[in-house]
Design a protein around this motif. Structure first.
Motif, PDB file in Angstrom:
ATOM      1  N   TYR A 193       0.844  -1.198   0.000  1.00  0.00           N
ATOM      2  CA  TYR A 193       0.000   0.000   0.000  1.00  0.00           C
ATOM      3  C   TYR A 193       0.874   1.242   0.000  1.00  0.00           C
ATOM      4  N   VAL A 233       2.575  -4.192   3.707  1.00  0.00           N
ATOM      5  CA  VAL A 233       1.776  -4.228   4.932  1.00  0.00           C
ATOM      6  C   VAL A 233       1.301  -5.654   5.189  1.00  0.00           C
ATOM      7  N   ASN A 234       0.750  -5.868   6.369  1.00  0.00           N
ATOM      8  CA  ASN A 234       0.317  -7.210   6.759  1.00  0.00           C
ATOM      9  C   ASN A 234      -0.917  -7.628   5.948  1.00  0.00           C
ATOM     10  N   ASN A 287      -4.565  -8.147   7.398  1.00  0.00           N
ATOM     11  CA  ASN A 287      -5.483  -7.038   7.648  1.00  0.00           C
ATOM     12  C   ASN A 287      -6.481  -6.865   6.510  1.00  0.00           C
ATOM     13  N   ASN A 339       4.531   0.652   0.512  1.00  0.00           N
ATOM     14  CA  ASN A 339       4.948  -0.017   1.748  1.00  0.00           C
ATOM     15  C   ASN A 339       4.284  -1.388   1.850  1.00  0.00           C
TER      16      ASN A 339
END
Length: 334
Positions: free
Chosen positions: A289, A294-295, A298, A292
């Protein structure tokens, strides 16, 4: 005016002749006297009475009037700056965040103020450079307003396609959520590298499963890259979903898409495998995102019913007229 004098010899009045030197002397004395009187007057008014000369008083009054107008202008700019700052916060923290748009760089927000001094001609007019600072501030505020206006125009353009955002966000698992077919072998975050045992950041989640399981696009988008990295991701697909989102699918056994191809959520894009640097057959899945990583957990719900997931896949197959995923792959593992 003529002057006459009595001639004692002729007993007659005659015109008195004045020499040029005398005339010049009289004129000089008159001028000098006038200047002395003027000087004494100015000295008396300014030093004794402590008053300004008429022209000085007029200029001071004009200067005070202009200073008052500059004060009003600066007060108005204070209010305008507060409003503009509020719009900027709403722009960056709300609108651009909602639509997955990148923030406007600070150097652009500050409107490029600096470099060539456009107002150098105002230097030295005042000790505090009040007029120059006001001109610079007005210029900066005007430029920042223009940048903010263009930003809102961009957001308005993106908002027209906001309805597509729901289907573009990677919101489903990349595999059929059937616990009998996979298990999560490595979560997002720091872990011990399976090859070096060093602690390293794991930028995705790993779904351990047999080779050949179908992999699905988790949101609408465009295939950005289809690549092979022998010492890394192996067969790998990256999809650009727009709104700041990208997803990556790695260690694939085969690939069913090409770069530039448009895909929709539920399209089968590959088969799981163990290509590249992999300790066993699995799918490495990443969500990116705004640049970056991201996990992914989520953004997906593994408790989703496999029947519901399968129904979505069948609907996509009906829409595109393709064969079921398990029958349409050609293995291209390397």
């Amino acid at each position: 005016m003529r002057r006459y004098i009595l001639n004692p010899e002729t007993l007659m009045y005659e015109i008195k002749k004045v020499s040029l030197k005398s005339k010049v002397f009289k004129v000089f004395c008159l001028v000098a006297g006038s200047l002395l009187i003027a000087f004494l007057y100015m000295w008396f008014v300014t030093s004794v009475l402590k008053m300004d000369l008429p022209k000085t008083a007029f200029l001071k009054a004009e200067h005070a009037r202009l200073d008052a107008r500059l004060d009003l202008l600066n007060n108005k700019m204070d209010r305008d700056q507060e409003i503009l700052d509020g719009l900027r916060v709403r722009d960056e923290d709300v609108y651009r965040s909602i639509f997955g748009m990148n923030e406007i760089p600070a150097e652009v927000r500050n409107a490029g103020i600096g470099g060539v001094d456009r107002y150098s001609y105002l230097d030295g007019l005042e000790k505090d450079n009040y007029l120059k600072n006001t001109a610079l501030r007005l210029d900066r505020l005007t430029r920042q307003t223009t940048v903010q206006s263009k930003s809102f125009d961009e957001i308005a353009s993106v908002s027209k396609t906001a309805g597509d955002m729901v289907s573009c966000i990677p919101a489903i698992p990349p595999i059929v959520p059937d616990p009998s077919k996979y298990h999560l072998s490595s979560p997002f975050g720091y872990r011990s590298d399976p090859f070096t045992t060093e602690s390293k950041m794991h930028t995705g989640v790993d779904f351990a499963m047999d080779i050949g399981n179908p992999i699905y696009a988790t949101g609408d988008g465009v295939v950005e890259t289809v690549d092979f990295d022998f010492f890394g991701y192996g067969n790998c697909i990256t999809i650009d979903h727009g709104f700041g989102y990208e997803t990556k699918y790695a260690h694939l056994n085969s690939v069913n898409v090409t770069e530039g191809m448009k895909v929709k959520r539920g399209d089968c894009i590959a088969e799981s495998g163990k290509s590249g640097r992999a300790s066993g057959p699995h799918l490495h899945y990443e969500v990116i995102y705004k640049g970056n990583k991201v996990n992914p957990m989520n953004y997906l719900d593994l408790s989703m019913s496999k029947n519901e997931y399968s129904a979505m896949v069948r609907q996509r197959e009906d829409e595109t007229g393709t064969l079921p995923a398990r029958r349409r792959f050609v293995v291209t593992s390397r």
